[in-house]
Design a protein around this motif. Structure first.
Motif, PDB file in Angstrom:
ATOM      1  N   VAL A  46       0.841  -1.201   0.000  1.00 22.63           N
ATOM      2  CA  VAL A  46       0.000   0.000   0.000  1.00 22.63           C
ATOM      3  C   VAL A  46       0.878   1.255   0.000  1.00 22.63           C
ATOM      4  CG1 VAL A  46      -1.755   1.268   1.302  1.00 22.63           C
ATOM      5  CG2 VAL A  46      -1.763  -1.247   1.319  1.00 22.63           C
ATOM      6  N   CYS A  47       0.710   2.127  -0.981  1.00 22.30           N
ATOM      7  CA  CYS A  47       1.425   3.399  -1.002  1.00 22.30           C
ATOM      8  C   CYS A  47       0.578   4.462  -0.319  1.00 22.30           C
ATOM      9  CB  CYS A  47       1.703   3.850  -2.437  1.00 22.30           C
ATOM     10  SG  CYS A  47       3.034   2.940  -3.242  1.00 22.30           S
ATOM     11  N   SER A  48       1.213   5.222   0.565  1.00 23.97           N
ATOM     12  CA  SER A  48       0.499   6.240   1.330  1.00 23.97           C
ATOM     13  C   SER A  48       1.448   7.388   1.661  1.00 23.97           C
ATOM     14  CB  SER A  48      -0.056   5.611   2.611  1.00 23.97           C
ATOM     15  OG  SER A  48      -0.961   6.489   3.227  1.00 23.97           O
ATOM     16  N   ASN A  49       0.878   8.553   1.953  1.00 18.63           N
ATOM     17  CA  ASN A  49       1.692   9.748   2.174  1.00 18.63           C
ATOM     18  C   ASN A  49       1.438  10.381   3.547  1.00 18.63           C
ATOM     19  OD1 ASN A  49       1.487  13.145   1.375  1.00 18.63           O
ATOM     20  ND2 ASN A  49       3.419  12.076   1.358  1.00 18.63           N
ATOM     21  N   PRO A  50       2.074   9.852   4.593  1.00 20.80           N
ATOM     22  CA  PRO A  50       1.981  10.503   5.901  1.00 20.80           C
ATOM     23  C   PRO A  50       2.868  11.750   5.933  1.00 20.80           C
ATOM     24  CG  PRO A  50       3.446   8.586   6.031  1.00 20.80           C
ATOM     25  CD  PRO A  50       2.931   8.658   4.616  1.00 20.80           C
ATOM     26  N   PRO A  51       2.686  12.681   6.883  1.00 21.24           N
ATOM     27  CA  PRO A  51       1.666  12.646   7.929  1.00 21.24           C
ATOM     28  C   PRO A  51       0.327  13.183   7.433  1.00 21.24           C
ATOM     29  CG  PRO A  51       3.038  14.604   8.199  1.00 21.24           C
ATOM     30  CD  PRO A  51       3.575  13.855   7.012  1.00 21.24           C
ATOM     31  N   PHE A  52      -0.740  12.454   7.729  1.00 25.97           N
ATOM     32  CA  PHE A  52      -2.088  12.852   7.344  1.00 25.97           C
ATOM     33  C   PHE A  52      -3.048  12.206   8.338  1.00 25.97           C
ATOM     34  CE2 PHE A  52      -5.432  13.508   3.937  1.00 25.97           C
ATOM     35  CZ  PHE A  52      -5.123  14.833   3.650  1.00 25.97           C
ATOM     36  N   GLU A  53      -2.849  12.573   9.610  1.00 29.29           N
ATOM     37  CA  GLU A  53      -3.637  12.000  10.697  1.00 29.29           C
ATOM     38  C   GLU A  53      -5.096  12.454  10.603  1.00 29.29           C
ATOM     39  OE1 GLU A  53      -1.876  12.818  14.518  1.00 29.29           O
ATOM     40  OE2 GLU A  53      -3.451  11.764  15.591  1.00 29.29           O
ATOM     41  N   PRO A  54      -6.095  11.607  10.768  1.00 30.09           N
ATOM     42  CA  PRO A  54      -6.018  10.225  11.271  1.00 30.09           C
ATOM     43  C   PRO A  54      -5.964   9.151  10.174  1.00 30.09           C
ATOM     44  CG  PRO A  54      -8.302  10.900  11.227  1.00 30.09           C
ATOM     45  CD  PRO A  54      -7.495  12.056  10.663  1.00 30.09           C
ATOM     46  N   PHE A  55      -5.632   9.519   8.949  1.00 29.08           N
ATOM     47  CA  PHE A  55      -5.682   8.544   7.850  1.00 29.08           C
ATOM     48  C   PHE A  55      -4.381   7.751   7.705  1.00 29.08           C
ATOM     49  CE2 PHE A  55      -8.660  11.945   7.071  1.00 29.08           C
ATOM     50  CZ  PHE A  55      -9.827  11.231   6.915  1.00 29.08           C
ATOM     51  N   GLU A  56      -3.222   8.474   7.838  1.00 29.00           N
ATOM     52  CA  GLU A  56      -1.924   7.800   7.818  1.00 29.00           C
ATOM     53  C   GLU A  56      -0.925   8.664   8.574  1.00 29.00           C
ATOM     54  OE1 GLU A  56      -3.495   7.297   4.658  1.00 29.00           O
ATOM     55  OE2 GLU A  56      -3.580   9.418   4.170  1.00 29.00           O
ATOM     56  N   PHE A  57      -0.357   8.104   9.622  1.00 31.89           N
ATOM     57  CA  PHE A  57       0.603   8.844  10.446  1.00 31.89           C
ATOM     58  C   PHE A  57       1.426   7.828  11.220  1.00 31.89           C
ATOM     59  CE2 PHE A  57      -1.620   8.276  14.555  1.00 31.89           C
ATOM     60  CZ  PHE A  57      -2.873   7.899  14.112  1.00 31.89           C
ATOM     61  N   GLU A  58       2.584   8.277  11.716  1.00 28.29           N
ATOM     62  CA  GLU A  58       3.454   7.370  12.470  1.00 28.29           C
ATOM     63  C   GLU A  58       2.996   7.292  13.914  1.00 28.29           C
ATOM     64  OE1 GLU A  58       7.629   8.088  12.169  1.00 28.29           O
ATOM     65  OE2 GLU A  58       7.626   7.932   9.982  1.00 28.29           O
ATOM     66  N   ASP A  59       2.892   6.062  14.436  1.00 25.54           N
ATOM     67  CA  ASP A  59       2.601   5.924  15.860  1.00 25.54           C
ATOM     68  C   ASP A  59       3.915   6.051  16.631  1.00 25.54           C
ATOM     69  OD1 ASP A  59       3.927   3.506  15.730  1.00 25.54           O
ATOM     70  OD2 ASP A  59       2.148   2.267  16.034  1.00 25.54           O
ATOM     71  N   SER A  95      -0.801  10.795  -9.333  1.00 26.34           N
ATOM     72  CA  SER A  95      -0.570  10.811 -10.784  1.00 26.34           C
ATOM     73  C   SER A  95      -0.740   9.428 -11.393  1.00 26.34           C
ATOM     74  CB  SER A  95       0.845  11.311 -11.073  1.00 26.34           C
ATOM     75  OG  SER A  95       1.777  10.346 -10.616  1.00 26.34           O
ATOM     76  N   GLY A  96      -0.849   8.398 -10.543  1.00 24.84           N
ATOM     77  CA  GLY A  96      -0.924   7.026 -11.049  1.00 24.84           C
ATOM     78  C   GLY A  96       0.438   6.366 -11.153  1.00 24.84           C
ATOM     79  N   ALA A  97       1.522   7.143 -10.984  1.00 26.65           N
ATOM     80  CA  ALA A  97       2.871   6.589 -11.160  1.00 26.65           C
ATOM     81  C   ALA A  97       3.165   5.462 -10.162  1.00 26.65           C
ATOM     82  CB  ALA A  97       3.919   7.695 -11.036  1.00 26.65           C
ATOM     83  N   ALA A  98       2.747   5.629  -8.923  1.00 25.98           N
ATOM     84  CA  ALA A  98       3.031   4.610  -7.903  1.00 25.98           C
ATOM     85  C   ALA A  98       2.449   3.258  -8.319  1.00 25.98           C
ATOM     86  CB  ALA A  98       2.466   5.044  -6.554  1.00 25.98           C
ATOM     87  N   LEU A  99       1.237   3.294  -8.866  1.00 28.39           N
ATOM     88  CA  LEU A  99       0.600   2.041  -9.319  1.00 28.39           C
ATOM     89  C   LEU A  99       1.231   1.557 -10.619  1.00 28.39           C
ATOM     90  CD1 LEU A  99      -3.077   3.057  -8.522  1.00 28.39           C
ATOM     91  CD2 LEU A  99      -1.789   1.224  -7.394  1.00 28.39           C
ATOM     92  N   ASN A 100       1.483   2.470 -11.539  1.00 25.06           N
ATOM     93  CA  ASN A 100       1.969   2.054 -12.864  1.00 25.06           C
ATOM     94  C   ASN A 100       3.390   1.504 -12.838  1.00 25.06           C
ATOM     95  OD1 ASN A 100      -0.439   2.644 -14.097  1.00 25.06           O
ATOM     96  ND2 ASN A 100       0.137   4.769 -14.530  1.00 25.06           N
ATOM     97  N   THR A 101       4.213   1.972 -11.890  1.00 28.42           N
ATOM     98  CA  THR A 101       5.583   1.460 -11.802  1.00 28.42           C
ATOM     99  C   THR A 101       5.658   0.197 -10.950  1.00 28.42           C
ATOM    100  OG1 THR A 101       6.037   2.858  -9.885  1.00 28.42           O
ATOM    101  CG2 THR A 101       6.634   3.761 -12.055  1.00 28.42           C
ATOM    102  N   GLY A 102       4.518  -0.227 -10.402  1.00 26.20           N
ATOM    103  CA  GLY A 102       4.513  -1.452  -9.608  1.00 26.20           C
ATOM    104  C   GLY A 102       5.060  -1.261  -8.205  1.00 26.20           C
ATOM    105  N   ALA A 103       5.041  -0.021  -7.716  1.00 27.16           N
ATOM    106  CA  ALA A 103       5.509   0.233  -6.346  1.00 27.16           C
ATOM    107  C   ALA A 103       4.526  -0.318  -5.320  1.00 27.16           C
ATOM    108  CB  ALA A 103       5.732   1.727  -6.127  1.00 27.16           C
ATOM    109  N   CYS A 104       3.262  -0.438  -5.715  1.00 33.58           N
ATOM    110  CA  CYS A 104       2.251  -0.921  -4.765  1.00 33.58           C
ATOM    111  C   CYS A 104       1.028  -1.442  -5.499  1.00 33.58           C
ATOM    112  CB  CYS A 104       1.847   0.187  -3.789  1.00 33.58           C
ATOM    113  SG  CYS A 104       1.577   1.768  -4.586  1.00 33.58           S
ATOM    114  N   ASP A 105       0.203  -2.157  -4.749  1.00 33.43           N
ATOM    115  CA  ASP A 105      -1.050  -2.690  -5.288  1.00 33.43           C
ATOM    116  C   ASP A 105      -2.185  -1.693  -5.136  1.00 33.43           C
ATOM    117  OD1 ASP A 105      -0.099  -5.503  -5.731  1.00 33.43           O
ATOM    118  OD2 ASP A 105       0.185  -5.393  -3.548  1.00 33.43           O
ATOM    119  N   VAL A 106      -2.147  -0.972  -4.008  1.00 39.25           N
ATOM    120  CA  VAL A 106      -3.233  -0.057  -3.659  1.00 39.25           C
ATOM    121  C   VAL A 106      -2.629   1.287  -3.274  1.00 39.25           C
ATOM    122  CG1 VAL A 106      -5.119   0.391  -2.025  1.00 39.25           C
ATOM    123  CG2 VAL A 106      -4.675  -1.949  -2.776  1.00 39.25           C
TER     124      VAL A 106
END
Ligand code: LYS
Length: 263
Positions: A46-59, A95-106
């Motif tokens: 899963v590709c994600s861009n923290p910090p974006f609490e409460p959706f994605e952040f470091e505990d 941009s779709g690049a993360a998915l298109n380069t195969g960096a992640c599934d979601v």
């Protein structure tokens, strides 16, 4: 080689076996695989861009957690695989690049479903409503768009907030993520921050206040590579399941701090 139908049936059997027989897998590790091709076997990446609490952040331990990650844990559970989160610049995600380069599934990153993005990758059913918001130093009298004339407004690169600010003729300063936007507010490089309203509340205990909400009627979706209907169907099936069995409400309540308002 088995016919596709037999494989699917076998996979379904394996899934139901997992669901009904958790006791045989005390390690909690995913067993078996699924019929869906993943960039890494046995893992939903899963590709994600923290910090974006409460959706994605470091505990506290440095692990990336949050509502978006919880949703993907549910998808992975249904697929019988593990989850791995890869911190990724938001522009690479949207941009779709993360998915298109195969960096992640979601891609799961508080991504607003837009027509432009729909051309680049496929979205799940919406899972969260969003509007834009304004964060200012506590006590600031900046409230409305008119107050922001001649002021510097921090926006996040390639986001709907950046677009909203530009459409409203604000003077924007672009940053790669929300953490850098907040830093710029702290150092006085900017006068205000614009980003999705739901992530601004995390900073009100740090001397900032949410000055306004600008209704944009956005909705978040999870993204998969264009044409990956097998994975998209699985993601949507999991979203359906967790809406029906109460898991979504439990995740929402834990992460957002209030129960979801049903419409
Ligand atoms: N929801 C906004 C967008 O899709 C902001 C996402 C930023 C995620 N870190 O553009």
């Amino acid at each position: 080689t088995l016919p596709v139908g037999a494989l699917a049936a076998a996979a379904l059997l394996a899934l139901s076996a997992c669901a009904s027989d958790t006791g045989s897998n005390p390690s909690g590790e995913a067993s078996g695989g699924s019929e869906i091709a993943l960039v890494k076997d046995g893992v939903l990446t899963v590709c994600s861009n923290p910090p974006f609490e409460p959706f994605e952040f470091e505990d506290a331990s440095g692990e990336i957690v949050g509502l978006d990650i919880d949703l993907n844990r549910e998808v992975a559970k249904d697929l019988g695989v593990d989850v791995q989160v890869v911190a990724t610049p938001f522009d690479t995600i949207q941009s779709g690049a993360a998915l298109n380069t195969g960096a992640c599934d979601v891609v799961a990153s508080g991504i607003t479903i837009t027509d432009d993005r729909k051309e680049k990758f496929d979205f799940s059913e919406p899972y969260f409503d969003a509007d834009q918001g304004l964060l200012v130093p506590a006590g600031s009298d900046l409230r409305d768009v008119a107050d922001l004339a001649g002021k510097k407004v921090a926006v996040q690169m390639a986001t709907t907030g950046e677009k909203w600010a530009q459409e409203n003729d604000l003077t924007t300063v672009q940053f790669e993520d929300l953490g850098l936007q907040i830093q710029a507010l702290e150092t006085g490089q900017v006068d205000a921050v614009v980003n999705d309203i739901a992530v601004l509340g995390a900073y009100t205990s740090e001397g900032y206040e949410v000055a306004n909400t600008f209704p944009t009627g956005e909705q978040y979706g999870l993204g998969v590579k264009k044409g990956n209907t097998a994975l998209l169907d699985a993601v949507n099936a999991t979203l359906d399941r967790i809406h029906e069995d109460g898991t979504y409400d439990a995740i929402y309540t834990e992460r957002v701090g209030t129960a979801p308002v049903s419409k």
